[in-house]
Design a protein around this motif. Structure first.
Motif, PDB file in Angstrom:
ATOM      1  N   ARG A 227      50.984 -50.525 -16.535  1.00  0.00           N
ATOM      2  CA  ARG A 227      51.834 -50.168 -15.636  1.00  0.00           C
ATOM      3  C   ARG A 227      53.174 -51.233 -15.203  1.00  0.00           C
ATOM      4  NH1 ARG A 227      46.474 -48.648 -13.198  1.00  0.00           N
ATOM      5  NH2 ARG A 227      46.701 -46.242 -12.731  1.00  0.00           N
ATOM      6  N   ASN A 228      52.673 -52.276 -15.278  1.00  0.00           N
ATOM      7  CA  ASN A 228      53.963 -53.510 -15.200  1.00  0.00           C
ATOM      8  C   ASN A 228      55.034 -53.305 -16.122  1.00  0.00           C
ATOM      9  OD1 ASN A 228      54.719 -55.941 -13.923  1.00  0.00           O
ATOM     10  ND2 ASN A 228      54.338 -57.255 -15.802  1.00  0.00           N
ATOM     11  N   ASN A 229      54.654 -52.659 -17.340  1.00  0.00           N
ATOM     12  CA  ASN A 229      55.824 -52.248 -18.333  1.00  0.00           C
ATOM     13  C   ASN A 229      56.270 -50.769 -18.125  1.00  0.00           C
ATOM     14  OD1 ASN A 229      55.658 -54.801 -19.719  1.00  0.00           O
ATOM     15  ND2 ASN A 229      53.777 -54.199 -20.733  1.00  0.00           N
ATOM     16  N   GLY A 230      56.108 -50.202 -17.083  1.00  0.00           N
ATOM     17  CA  GLY A 230      56.805 -48.856 -16.724  1.00  0.00           C
ATOM     18  C   GLY A 230      55.837 -47.778 -17.185  1.00  0.00           C
ATOM     19  N   VAL A 231      54.712 -47.941 -17.647  1.00  0.00           N
ATOM     20  CA  VAL A 231      53.530 -46.920 -17.791  1.00  0.00           C
ATOM     21  C   VAL A 231      53.133 -46.237 -16.696  1.00  0.00           C
ATOM     22  CG1 VAL A 231      51.802 -45.937 -19.209  1.00  0.00           C
ATOM     23  CG2 VAL A 231      53.478 -47.471 -20.250  1.00  0.00           C
ATOM     24  N   LEU A 232      53.440 -45.090 -16.263  1.00  0.00           N
ATOM     25  CA  LEU A 232      52.798 -44.308 -15.207  1.00  0.00           C
ATOM     26  C   LEU A 232      51.333 -43.788 -15.744  1.00  0.00           C
ATOM     27  CD1 LEU A 232      52.404 -43.582 -12.245  1.00  0.00           C
ATOM     28  CD2 LEU A 232      53.768 -41.503 -12.760  1.00  0.00           C
ATOM     29  N   VAL A 233      50.173 -44.342 -15.253  1.00  0.00           N
ATOM     30  CA  VAL A 233      48.759 -43.886 -15.589  1.00  0.00           C
ATOM     31  C   VAL A 233      48.181 -42.895 -14.561  1.00  0.00           C
ATOM     32  CG1 VAL A 233      46.455 -44.610 -16.637  1.00  0.00           C
ATOM     33  CG2 VAL A 233      48.503 -46.246 -16.922  1.00  0.00           C
ATOM     34  N   ARG A 234      47.846 -41.816 -15.315  1.00  0.00           N
ATOM     35  CA  ARG A 234      47.439 -40.605 -14.364  1.00  0.00           C
ATOM     36  C   ARG A 234      45.837 -40.378 -14.850  1.00  0.00           C
ATOM     37  NH1 ARG A 234      51.533 -37.793 -11.690  1.00  0.00           N
ATOM     38  NH2 ARG A 234      53.796 -38.279 -12.430  1.00  0.00           N
ATOM     39  N   HIS A 235      45.046 -40.897 -14.044  1.00  0.00           N
ATOM     40  CA  HIS A 235      43.630 -40.727 -14.207  1.00  0.00           C
ATOM     41  C   HIS A 235      43.022 -39.351 -14.095  1.00  0.00           C
ATOM     42  CE1 HIS A 235      43.056 -44.582 -15.761  1.00  0.00           C
ATOM     43  NE2 HIS A 235      43.447 -45.205 -14.621  1.00  0.00           N
ATOM     44  N   ASN A 236      41.901 -38.975 -14.611  1.00  0.00           N
ATOM     45  CA  ASN A 236      41.165 -37.744 -13.804  1.00  0.00           C
ATOM     46  C   ASN A 236      42.075 -36.434 -14.104  1.00  0.00           C
ATOM     47  OD1 ASN A 236      38.763 -39.281 -13.452  1.00  0.00           O
ATOM     48  ND2 ASN A 236      39.899 -39.889 -11.704  1.00  0.00           N
ATOM     49  N   GLU A 237      42.847 -36.244 -15.095  1.00  0.00           N
ATOM     50  CA  GLU A 237      43.559 -35.169 -15.107  1.00  0.00           C
ATOM     51  C   GLU A 237      43.538 -34.446 -16.510  1.00  0.00           C
ATOM     52  OE1 GLU A 237      45.546 -34.032 -12.861  1.00  0.00           O
ATOM     53  OE2 GLU A 237      46.517 -35.527 -11.703  1.00  0.00           O
ATOM     54  N   GLN A 238      43.270 -33.182 -16.507  1.00  0.00           N
ATOM     55  CA  GLN A 238      43.506 -32.206 -17.783  1.00  0.00           C
ATOM     56  C   GLN A 238      44.489 -31.321 -17.648  1.00  0.00           C
ATOM     57  OE1 GLN A 238      40.225 -32.523 -15.755  1.00  0.00           O
ATOM     58  NE2 GLN A 238      39.665 -34.146 -17.065  1.00  0.00           N
ATOM     59  N   TYR A 239      44.937 -31.016 -19.118  1.00  0.00           N
ATOM     60  CA  TYR A 239      46.302 -30.010 -19.057  1.00  0.00           C
ATOM     61  C   TYR A 239      45.787 -28.750 -18.692  1.00  0.00           C
ATOM     62  CZ  TYR A 239      44.983 -28.331 -23.571  1.00  0.00           C
ATOM     63  OH  TYR A 239      44.524 -27.670 -24.821  1.00  0.00           O
ATOM     64  N   GLU A 240      46.607 -27.739 -18.277  1.00  0.00           N
ATOM     65  CA  GLU A 240      46.578 -26.264 -18.188  1.00  0.00           C
ATOM     66  C   GLU A 240      47.406 -25.596 -19.152  1.00  0.00           C
ATOM     67  OE1 GLU A 240      44.954 -22.996 -16.780  1.00  0.00           O
ATOM     68  OE2 GLU A 240      44.487 -24.639 -15.867  1.00  0.00           O
ATOM     69  N   SER A 241      48.614 -26.033 -19.540  1.00  0.00           N
ATOM     70  CA  SER A 241      49.668 -25.513 -20.435  1.00  0.00           C
ATOM     71  C   SER A 241      50.493 -26.724 -20.708  1.00  0.00           C
ATOM     72  CB  SER A 241      49.878 -24.395 -20.092  1.00  0.00           C
ATOM     73  OG  SER A 241      50.816 -24.578 -18.750  1.00  0.00           O
ATOM     74  N   VAL A 242      50.821 -26.539 -21.933  1.00  0.00           N
ATOM     75  CA  VAL A 242      51.763 -27.376 -22.613  1.00  0.00           C
ATOM     76  C   VAL A 242      53.190 -26.455 -23.066  1.00  0.00           C
ATOM     77  CG1 VAL A 242      52.775 -29.254 -24.232  1.00  0.00           C
ATOM     78  CG2 VAL A 242      50.350 -29.327 -23.228  1.00  0.00           C
ATOM     79  N   ASP A 243      54.157 -26.595 -22.460  1.00  0.00           N
ATOM     80  CA  ASP A 243      55.324 -25.618 -22.907  1.00  0.00           C
ATOM     81  C   ASP A 243      56.610 -26.413 -23.217  1.00  0.00           C
ATOM     82  OD1 ASP A 243      53.872 -23.008 -22.108  1.00  0.00           O
ATOM     83  OD2 ASP A 243      53.838 -24.034 -20.431  1.00  0.00           O
ATOM     84  N   GLY A 244      57.166 -26.344 -24.427  1.00  0.00           N
ATOM     85  CA  GLY A 244      58.548 -26.827 -24.827  1.00  0.00           C
ATOM     86  C   GLY A 244      59.537 -25.881 -24.869  1.00  0.00           C
TER      87      GLY A 244
END
Length: 464
Positions: A227-244
């Motif tokens: 986090r200190n180096n700029g990473v936003l960590v999101r716990h307890n999350e699952q993907y629904e879809s990934v669209d490019g």
């Protein structure tokens, strides 16, 4: 169809296959190795351990240059592109391939290029490659085919902005923002690497905390420094879809959130490379992850067929794979070096790195073992102050009464090197494995190794 006779045939030329082949040939066996890539080294050399760690080293040097005030005399902070940083990794990979190719030649192990297919438990047909349609016959066969990233079918990995932990090494640009799905070892390592290059990273963790197999204090330290180096960590999350699309990737989460970034990196799980081996012809089945089950001698259910390395699952480390291969060959030849590989240190090459061996505080607490803690913080060590690598700590867990060393946990620069000093003492057994060794041993000064003396004295102060 040409048929060749051997004592041992090894499928795969990664660390596990190399360990098996070299030990078998040194024991007088006639050995052949089948490898489906054009060069030896396996995924470890070409897609995994070696390129990612070489990449990390380059990024670490960039961070040092950009944050050390001494370098301001020779120029302003510099930005480096991802492809440029990869060039160093490619040089290391080439050196590794050259070295390992020499091992096979010098030890007279015959290399066959192509994919292996079991005709029966003693015969393997080579399909494709430069040795197609040849058949190898052997009494003993060692499966060391490794693993690859697990790719869910509902994510389009053919899209030019959607990557997995293999294809990311072909990234031809530097994204400004990146979503990494999966916060295991590989996901955490790449989060560190890209954050070090100035990329804004969202790290999505399907679990409740990072790397739950680690000591809680070490896991918390990693979370803080990401986090200190700029990473936003999101716990307890699952993907629904990934669209490019042409401009980026949108990740929809089951919680209703939507995230957008320039690129997406999947780092969630690996599968054993077993699907085209013809295992049905010898009566072998794999689990849901494509992995083979083995006993404590690395034997499958079929006599004289062994399996080693990532294809058997835990611990899925190059270090363990090499030793598993050696041990399987030792079992075949009945030499004195066989051992079941259970004492495996973890080496996690985040920035800073993490390494541990032995029990965690939680494990000892659950088992009601009366342990105590000795700590050394790197910020207090002269060597760390000199090098500027002051982030981190060494933690030694030991039994209150006997002072036996029960666990070593290290976070910070060179952690994977430092941990082996503690591991060496732990493996002595009996009276030799106690906190007293670190108290009664003179360490070079200033060194990082001195952390053991500092931690031991710190722990001694807690015993009353």
């Amino acid at each position: 169809m040409a048929e060749h006779h051997y004592d041992v045939v090894v499928i795969g030329a990664g660390p596990a296959g190399e360990g098996a082949a070299m030990n078998a040939t040194k024991n007088g066996c006639r050995v052949a190795t089948i490898e489906d890539k054009q060069t030896v080294g396996g995924n470890c050399t070409h897609w995994g351990t070696i390129p990612s760690k070489a990449l990390r080293h380059s990024v670490k040097q960039i961070i040092t240059f950009n944050t050390n005030s001494m370098f301001r005399d020779i120029g302003e902070p510099r930005w480096f592109s991802f492809p440029r940083v990869l060039q160093h990794a490619e040089k290391v990979m080439a050196k590794q391939v050259k070295l390992r190719t020499q091992f096979y030649a010098r030890n007279r192990v015959d290399l066959f290029n192509g994919s292996a297919y079991f005709l029966d438990k003693n015969r393997i047909e080579i399909r494709g490659g430069t040795r197609a349609n040849e058949v190898l016959r052997a009494k003993t066969i060692v499966v060391a085919t490794g693993s690859r990233p697990y790719l869910p079918p509902d994510v389009n990995f053919r899209h030019h902005r959607i990557y997995n932990s293999d294809t990311i090494l072909k990234l031809s640009h530097t994204p400004r923002t990146l979503i990494i799905y999966g916060a295991g070892v590989i996901g955490s390592e790449y989060a560190s690497i890209f954050a070090g290059l100035g990329v804004k990273v969202d790290l999505i963790n399907p679990g409740s905390r990072l790397l739950t197999f680690l000591d809680d204090e070490i896991s918390d330290a990693l979370s803080y420094h990401l986090r200190n180096n700029g990473v936003l960590v999101r716990h307890n999350e699952q993907y629904e879809s990934v669209d490019g699309d042409d401009h980026g990737v949108v990740v929809s989460l089951q919680s209703g959130k939507k995230l957008r970034a320039d690129a997406f990196l999947w780092c969630n799980g690996r599968s054993g490379n077993t699907e085209r081996l013809g295992l049905e012809n010898v009566g072998l089945e794999v689990n849901s992850r494509g992995q083979l089950q083995v006993d404590e001698h690395y034997k499958t259910e079929v006599p004289d067929i062994y399996a080693v390395g990532d294809v058997i699952g835990w611990p899925s480390l190059a270090s363990a794979a090499y030793d598993q291969g050696r041990s399987a060959a030792s079992d075949v030849n009945g030499d004195q070096y066989f051992r079941y590989i259970a004492d495996v240190p973890t080496g996690i090459y985040t920035i800073p790195e993490i390494s541990s061996v032995g029990k965690t505080e939680k494990e000892l607490t659950d088992a009601k073992v009366p342990y105590e803690v000795g700590q050394a913080f790197f910020k207090d060590l002269a060597r760390a102050q000199i090098t500027g690598d002051e982030v981190g700590m060494l933690k030694v867990l030991f039994h209150r009464e006997s002072r036996e060393i029960l666990g070593i946990h290290c976070f910070g620069d060179q952690a994977a090197e430092i941990v082996h000093i503690g591991q060496a003492i732990m493996n002595q057994g009996g009276e030799a494995n106690t906190l007293n060794y670190f108290i009664n041993t003179t360490f070079n000064y200033p060194t990082m190794a001195e952390a053991y003396r500092v931690a031991a004295l710190n722990g001694l102060n807690r015993i009353f």
